[in-house]
Design a protein around this motif. Structure first.
Motif, PDB file in Angstrom:
ATOM      1  N   PHE A 155       0.744  -1.384  -0.234  1.00  0.00           N
ATOM      2  CA  PHE A 155      -0.014   0.023  -0.074  1.00  0.00           C
ATOM      3  C   PHE A 155       0.801   1.138   0.451  1.00  0.00           C
ATOM      4  O   PHE A 155       1.973   1.058   0.985  1.00  0.00           O
ATOM      5  N   LYS A 156       0.812   2.474  -0.688  1.00  0.00           N
ATOM      6  CA  LYS A 156       1.182   3.543  -0.648  1.00  0.00           C
ATOM      7  C   LYS A 156       1.065   4.232   0.409  1.00  0.00           C
ATOM      8  O   LYS A 156       0.454   4.020   1.042  1.00  0.00           O
ATOM      9  N   ALA A 157       1.875   5.117   0.733  1.00  0.00           N
ATOM     10  CA  ALA A 157       1.566   6.270   1.580  1.00  0.00           C
ATOM     11  C   ALA A 157       0.674   7.746   1.031  1.00  0.00           C
ATOM     12  O   ALA A 157       1.344   8.096   1.327  1.00  0.00           O
ATOM     13  N   PRO A 158      -0.288   8.143   0.683  1.00  0.00           N
ATOM     14  CA  PRO A 158      -1.137  10.032   0.220  1.00  0.00           C
ATOM     15  C   PRO A 158      -0.568  10.456   1.579  1.00  0.00           C
ATOM     16  O   PRO A 158      -0.572  10.633   2.533  1.00  0.00           O
ATOM     17  N   TRP A 159      -0.094  12.039   0.470  1.00  0.00           N
ATOM     18  CA  TRP A 159      -0.248  12.832   1.296  1.00  0.00           C
ATOM     19  C   TRP A 159      -1.015  13.775   1.676  1.00  0.00           C
ATOM     20  O   TRP A 159      -1.750  13.669   0.335  1.00  0.00           O
ATOM     21  N   ASP A 160      -1.868  14.116   3.127  1.00  0.00           N
ATOM     22  CA  ASP A 160      -2.540  14.510   2.981  1.00  0.00           C
ATOM     23  C   ASP A 160      -2.388  16.368   2.606  1.00  0.00           C
ATOM     24  O   ASP A 160      -1.180  16.502   2.431  1.00  0.00           O
ATOM     25  N   TRP A 161      -2.590  17.320   2.364  1.00  0.00           N
ATOM     26  CA  TRP A 161      -2.785  18.875   1.837  1.00  0.00           C
ATOM     27  C   TRP A 161      -2.029  19.623   3.035  1.00  0.00           C
ATOM     28  O   TRP A 161      -0.835  20.000   2.359  1.00  0.00           O
ATOM     29  N   LEU A 162      -2.066  19.811   4.177  1.00  0.00           N
ATOM     30  CA  LEU A 162      -1.381  19.525   5.141  1.00  0.00           C
ATOM     31  C   LEU A 162       0.035  19.024   5.476  1.00  0.00           C
ATOM     32  O   LEU A 162       0.817  19.533   5.035  1.00  0.00           O
ATOM     33  N   LEU A 163      -0.119  18.312   5.007  1.00  0.00           N
ATOM     34  CA  LEU A 163       1.478  17.391   4.964  1.00  0.00           C
ATOM     35  C   LEU A 163       2.500  18.216   4.261  1.00  0.00           C
ATOM     36  O   LEU A 163       3.670  18.595   3.785  1.00  0.00           O
ATOM     37  N   ILE A 164       1.748  17.904   3.290  1.00  0.00           N
ATOM     38  CA  ILE A 164       2.411  19.224   1.615  1.00  0.00           C
ATOM     39  C   ILE A 164       2.461  20.376   1.737  1.00  0.00           C
ATOM     40  O   ILE A 164       3.795  21.535   1.285  1.00  0.00           O
ATOM     41  N   LEU A 165       1.970  20.929   2.247  1.00  0.00           N
ATOM     42  CA  LEU A 165       1.899  22.143   2.716  1.00  0.00           C
ATOM     43  C   LEU A 165       3.150  22.766   3.343  1.00  0.00           C
ATOM     44  O   LEU A 165       4.180  23.300   3.465  1.00  0.00           O
ATOM     45  N   MET A 166       3.609  21.611   4.464  1.00  0.00           N
ATOM     46  CA  MET A 166       4.383  21.771   5.668  1.00  0.00           C
ATOM     47  C   MET A 166       5.926  21.581   5.719  1.00  0.00           C
ATOM     48  O   MET A 166       7.028  22.251   5.519  1.00  0.00           O
ATOM     49  N   THR A 167       5.352  20.444   4.991  1.00  0.00           N
ATOM     50  CA  THR A 167       6.998  19.739   4.702  1.00  0.00           C
ATOM     51  C   THR A 167       7.104  20.702   2.918  1.00  0.00           C
ATOM     52  O   THR A 167       8.550  20.775   3.421  1.00  0.00           O
ATOM     53  N   SER A 168       6.846  21.497   2.021  1.00  0.00           N
ATOM     54  CA  SER A 168       7.041  22.077   1.517  1.00  0.00           C
ATOM     55  C   SER A 168       7.579  23.600   1.943  1.00  0.00           C
ATOM     56  O   SER A 168       8.558  23.999   1.558  1.00  0.00           O
ATOM     57  N   GLY A 169       6.574  24.308   2.730  1.00  0.00           N
ATOM     58  CA  GLY A 169       6.877  25.067   3.651  1.00  0.00           C
ATOM     59  C   GLY A 169       8.294  25.082   4.583  1.00  0.00           C
ATOM     60  O   GLY A 169       9.085  26.178   4.058  1.00  0.00           O
ATOM     61  N   ILE A 170       8.488  24.463   5.507  1.00  0.00           N
ATOM     62  CA  ILE A 170       9.773  24.379   6.321  1.00  0.00           C
ATOM     63  C   ILE A 170      10.513  23.419   5.435  1.00  0.00           C
ATOM     64  O   ILE A 170      11.714  25.002   5.794  1.00  0.00           O
TER      65      ILE A 170
END
Length: 159
Positions: free
Chosen positions: A8-23
């Motif tokens: 199974f894959k581990a999809p990212w939610d919008w907050l994780l995408i936003l936080m990882t990109s931002g940080i």
């Protein structure tokens, strides 16, 4: 007899995408404007350290649930799992007590009023599956929670 899905894959939610990109952008930006050796080392240590503990998938194999990391896995013995349940939003109201809360995953120890203390290996807060083990609850987030639960229950039934 239907084939049991084991990966199974581990999809990212919008907050994780936003936080990882931002940080990541913030750290690289700080490094750009203060390009000394110490800042560079700290920047890359944070990014690569968090990346090494990120969650990239889940795989059931050889009596183990493998939580896939970058080049390694955290293995959970399936014989220790007593129940598995798809519980969307299981992390709602959680407080991180020790771990990473949004840089390549929600990983570590958390607490909320429903689950009490638990371990999380999550990348999508809406697709959460709660594993009840002899050592406590573990929350994960496979791309297809219903199929994951059916697969793991089938394996647990056969053991």
């Amino acid at each position: 007899m239907e084939e049991i899905r084991k990966t199974f894959k581990a999809p990212w939610d919008w907050l994780l995408i936003l936080m990882t990109s931002g940080i990541t952008l913030l750290l690289l930006g700080l490094n750009y404007y203060t390009p000394d050796v110490i800042t560079t080392l700290i920047t890359w240590a944070i990014i690569l350290g968090a990346l090494g503990f990120g969650i990239f998938g889940y795989h059931i194999e050889g009596g183990k649930l493998k939580i896939l990391r970058l080049g390694w896995s955290k293995d959970i013995d399936i014989s220790n799992i007593t129940d598995v349940e798809y519980r969307p939003h299981a992390m709602t109201g959680s407080v991180r007590t020790f771990g990473i809360g949004g840089l390549f995953g929600y990983v570590g120890y958390f607490r909320n009023s429903i689950l009490k203390s638990y371990k999380a290996y999550v990348t999508h807060r809406n697709k959460t599956v709660v594993l009840t083990t002899k050592d406590g609850d573990i929350v994960i987030s496979p791309d297809d929670p219903e199929t994951f639960v059916a697969s793991l229950k089938s394996i647990l039934k056969d053991n």
